[in-house]
Write an enzyme that holds these catalytic residues in place. Sequence first.
Site, PDB file in Angstrom:
ATOM      1  CD  GLN A 255      -2.835  -0.878  -0.177  1.00 37.09           C
ATOM      2  OE1 GLN A 255      -3.440   0.114  -0.249  1.00 37.09           O
ATOM      3  NE2 GLN A 255      -2.765  -1.839  -1.020  1.00 37.09           N
ATOM      4  CG  HIS A 258      -1.468   2.303  -3.896  1.00 35.02           C
ATOM      5  ND1 HIS A 258      -2.226   2.290  -4.968  1.00 35.02           N
ATOM      6  CD2 HIS A 258      -2.161   1.202  -3.304  1.00 35.02           C
ATOM      7  CE1 HIS A 258      -2.842   1.122  -5.389  1.00 35.02           C
ATOM      8  NE2 HIS A 258      -2.691   0.461  -4.409  1.00 35.02           N
ATOM      9  CD  GLU A 322      -8.420   1.722   0.508  1.00 35.24           C
ATOM     10  OE1 GLU A 322      -8.869   1.708  -0.837  1.00 35.24           O
ATOM     11  OE2 GLU A 322      -7.250   2.284   0.834  1.00 35.24           O
ATOM     12  CG  HIS A 323      -6.947  -2.448   1.770  1.00 36.22           C
ATOM     13  ND1 HIS A 323      -6.656  -1.236   1.244  1.00 36.22           N
ATOM     14  CD2 HIS A 323      -7.618  -2.972   0.614  1.00 36.22           C
ATOM     15  CE1 HIS A 323      -6.978  -0.968   0.067  1.00 36.22           C
ATOM     16  NE2 HIS A 323      -7.474  -2.032  -0.295  1.00 36.22           N
ATOM     17  CG  ASP A 356      -5.390  -3.956  -4.273  1.00 35.12           C
ATOM     18  OD1 ASP A 356      -6.535  -3.332  -3.568  1.00 35.12           O
ATOM     19  OD2 ASP A 356      -4.356  -3.309  -3.948  1.00 35.12           O
ATOM     20  CG  HIS A 415     -51.352  13.316   3.467  1.00 36.06           C
ATOM     21  ND1 HIS A 415     -51.145  14.483   3.072  1.00 36.06           N
ATOM     22  CD2 HIS A 415     -50.541  12.532   3.264  1.00 36.06           C
ATOM     23  CE1 HIS A 415     -49.795  14.606   2.561  1.00 36.06           C
ATOM     24  NE2 HIS A 415     -49.366  13.396   2.723  1.00 36.06           N
TER      25      HIS A 415
END
Length: 429
Positions: A255, A258, A322-323, A356, A415
């Site tokens: 990661q 990235h 996230e992960h 991924d 109504h």
Amino acid sequence: MQIIRYPAKSNWSEILERPVMNLEEAEEKVKPIMAAVEEHGDSALKDFTQKFDKVSLDSLEVSRYEIDKAIEQVSEELKASISIARNNIEKFHVIQKELVKKVETMPGVYCWRKSVAIENVGLYIPGGTAPLFSSVLMLGIPAKLAGCKEISLCTPPGKDGKINPVILFTADLVGIKKIYKCGGAQAIAAFTFGTESISKVDKIFGPGNQYVTAAKQLAAKYGVAIDMPAGPSEVAVLADSTANPKFIAADLLSQAEHGIDSQVIMVTNDAQLAAATEAEVKRQVGELPRREIAEKALENSKIILVESIDTGVELINQYAAEHLIIAMDKAESIGEKIVNAGSVFLGHYTPESAGDYASGTNHTLPTNGYARMYSGVSLDSFFKKITFQNITTEGLKQIGITIERMAEAEQLDAHKKAVSIRLEEIRKK
């Protein structure tokens, strides 16, 4: 990586802070781009492509000839791997289809819900330092399975004015026909307003840098839906003495490479494992082609020692990664305690990179703590849910008085009358 030893709970929030994304500053830079594309359409897109990508384009749309030529450039081995990944992703997503279930809530009152595909969707695929062809699979496959009527894909061209061949192969493999050479905030603007070449969409999907993120959030203000708020990629690893430091280091670096604003976190109750992992990260990072990027990301990253795995679970749930990798022999039982995470990877032989690319789950996930309230992309992301109901005359007799009393209590006489007038007609029969 910084090692933090047994932090007090009162300090967790500060320790777990992500790298700051100045979205307000990014928004100010993106607003003029959005406005120019809204006003000038394709002309603005070409100007911005020249300015940011240093490419002069005659046409934004990728031709069939370009796609065929690109397919020839992709190795048969990679084509086979991408096909395996496609099959796995399809298998996982197709089972997410919901059957229509009609419920009789009381005699003569029938209610049900139907999933209807969002008609026009825009998929944004980053290019730049890492052309993410895997995101074409993650977004294109559920869009096709859902039955979206029109799927458009935007991705930035390289310096040669061409799209990465693997992106074009993958898009063709999943059946995406409309592919455009357009990146950055200007691509999001095109999806938002529409241009001569690119259709306005109902929902935008896909990751991107801070300017793409800012543009997506602005798009939402113009009535275009987005998949989720997104930030830099991140992974957390929760590990005990049974974990392998080489594996963890590799996961953290997967990661960190990235981007420089990515963050990786390790949480463990084992001091020896923490030290061994830190040493292994230093060794492995030197072997990476993207070493400089990974090293910058590691400056934002931490190894946190805790008293127990239970404390680690509490801290990890606060982080909402996230992960999340649970590197333990008894990973599945610990996984049951996780309430905040985008996607969870259980055990020593489940690397985050499997999700991924090829295991089947979707890699488009909430970052920056949004896993507390957002889910990752799924088949449902490409649907809207429409509820239906059908009430018979007998059903209205059953439920009518309930509606009348509630409407009267809210002082909404029309109504009430919408029911009363029908009941009167029923009584005449």
